[in-house]
Design an enzyme around this catalytic site. Sequence first.
Site, PDB file in Angstrom:
ATOM      1  N   ASP A 137       8.324 -13.504 -50.190  1.00  0.00           N
ATOM      2  CA  ASP A 137       9.033 -14.723 -49.801  1.00  0.00           C
ATOM      3  C   ASP A 137       9.316 -14.669 -48.299  1.00  0.00           C
ATOM      4  O   ASP A 137       9.887 -13.690 -47.815  1.00  0.00           O
ATOM      5  CB  ASP A 137      10.370 -14.758 -50.561  1.00  0.00           C
ATOM      6  CG  ASP A 137      10.731 -16.138 -51.035  1.00  0.00           C
ATOM      7  OD1 ASP A 137      10.006 -17.088 -50.718  1.00  0.00           O
ATOM      8  OD2 ASP A 137      11.760 -16.250 -51.745  1.00  0.00           O
ATOM      9  N   GLU A 146      11.317 -26.013 -58.316  1.00  0.00           N
ATOM     10  CA  GLU A 146      12.640 -25.525 -58.716  1.00  0.00           C
ATOM     11  C   GLU A 146      13.625 -26.686 -58.852  1.00  0.00           C
ATOM     12  O   GLU A 146      13.694 -27.568 -57.975  1.00  0.00           O
ATOM     13  CB  GLU A 146      13.166 -24.519 -57.673  1.00  0.00           C
ATOM     14  CG  GLU A 146      14.576 -24.020 -57.998  1.00  0.00           C
ATOM     15  CD  GLU A 146      15.008 -22.787 -57.217  1.00  0.00           C
ATOM     16  OE1 GLU A 146      14.206 -22.243 -56.429  1.00  0.00           O
ATOM     17  OE2 GLU A 146      16.163 -22.372 -57.400  1.00  0.00           O
ATOM     18  N   ASP A 159      13.530 -14.028 -51.782  1.00  0.00           N
ATOM     19  CA  ASP A 159      14.681 -13.833 -50.889  1.00  0.00           C
ATOM     20  C   ASP A 159      15.990 -13.905 -51.683  1.00  0.00           C
ATOM     21  O   ASP A 159      17.073 -13.674 -51.142  1.00  0.00           O
ATOM     22  CB  ASP A 159      14.659 -14.800 -49.700  1.00  0.00           C
ATOM     23  CG  ASP A 159      14.770 -16.249 -50.112  1.00  0.00           C
ATOM     24  OD1 ASP A 159      14.742 -16.539 -51.331  1.00  0.00           O
ATOM     25  OD2 ASP A 159      14.876 -17.114 -49.219  1.00  0.00           O
ATOM     26  N   SER A 160      15.887 -14.167 -52.989  1.00  0.00           N
ATOM     27  CA  SER A 160      17.049 -14.040 -53.890  1.00  0.00           C
ATOM     28  C   SER A 160      17.600 -12.618 -53.824  1.00  0.00           C
ATOM     29  O   SER A 160      18.743 -12.355 -54.202  1.00  0.00           O
ATOM     30  CB  SER A 160      16.653 -14.374 -55.331  1.00  0.00           C
ATOM     31  OG  SER A 160      15.469 -13.689 -55.696  1.00  0.00           O
TER      32      SER A 160
HETATM   33  O1  KIV Z   1      13.827 -16.067 -54.094  1.00  0.00           O
HETATM   34  C1  KIV Z   1      13.487 -16.284 -55.271  1.00  0.00           C
HETATM   35  O2  KIV Z   1      13.729 -15.487 -56.185  1.00  0.00           O
HETATM   36  C2  KIV Z   1      12.781 -17.529 -55.545  1.00  0.00           C
HETATM   37  C3  KIV Z   1      12.502 -17.869 -56.974  1.00  0.00           C
HETATM   38  C4  KIV Z   1      13.732 -18.218 -57.683  1.00  0.00           C
HETATM   39  C5  KIV Z   1      11.451 -18.899 -57.100  1.00  0.00           C
HETATM   40  O3  KIV Z   1      12.450 -18.216 -54.645  1.00  0.00           O
END
Ligand code: KIV
Length: 287
Positions: free
Chosen positions: A82, A181, A43-44
């Site tokens: 995610d 994390e 979700d980044s």
């Molecule tokens: O959303 C994402 O990219 C993440 C990673 C940083 C683990 O959750």
Amino acid sequence: MKKTVPYIVGLKHNRLISMITAYDFPTSKAASTAEMDIILVGDSLAQVVLGHDDTLSITVDEMLHHVKAVSNAKPNSLVVADMPYMSYHISNEETIRNASRFIKEGKADAVKIEGGSKREQVIEALINAEIPVMGHLGLTPQSKNVMGGYKIQGKTLKLATELFEDALLLQKLGCFSIVLEGVPTIVAQSISENLEIPTIGIGAGKYTDGQVLVIHDLVGMKSKDYIDAKFVKRYDNQFDNVVNSLTQYKNEVESREFPSDEHSYSLSGDAEDSLKEWKKEIKKILS
Ligand code: KIV
């Protein structure tokens, strides 16, 4: 060979796991070609692709659009989708409905969920619905308002113990791996050494069973003035490369250097000659 959930679990104690985020078809192809074990459609995406300030506003539909693009590349890497904020917080039914869209429509192999004991019921429900779950503990960005920002977690004996208890719970519930994390190296190391499932670290030091980075951080697809987190290593400067290519293109457009004959279509022999005549005719018609 397509990587599966049991394959990833089997890597623990054999070799370290590489995980990278991807949000589109070409990056998924590149990740698979580079033999990444896991592609996370994180979700980044909300921040690095869509330009939001945090991950909270992205929806299931928006995530799904990108999960499909990643799966369309048919990567050998395991594809993990995610679950966005509020897609697994309301009820077990809604959680399963949302997660199953990532599996059925997005062709993801598994989903990722942030949080520990608070997520016990939904994780159990997902696993009962045959949906593999990757956990995510420590600095969980979807809890930024509760944490008061993006803060390193598990810094005291009490908090490190709570983190470990959460990790044990996720393992007991059947999660196949856990992202750790933003936790001190020693805490991530102890948790990793005492779990049977693999841990994947980001800002968690070198002793986890694997590592994950956000692709835009890794390739430097960000302007220079962007301040990276301490754990980010930029392997390239893609932002500068793109700006350089665009500047060159603009200059060549303005000087008519692009497109050259090499990048244009021409005809040979009679066809070209008759079109030359036609070009003159057009001039006559207009005059
Ligand atoms: O959303 C994402 O990219 C993440 C990673 C940083 C683990 O959750």
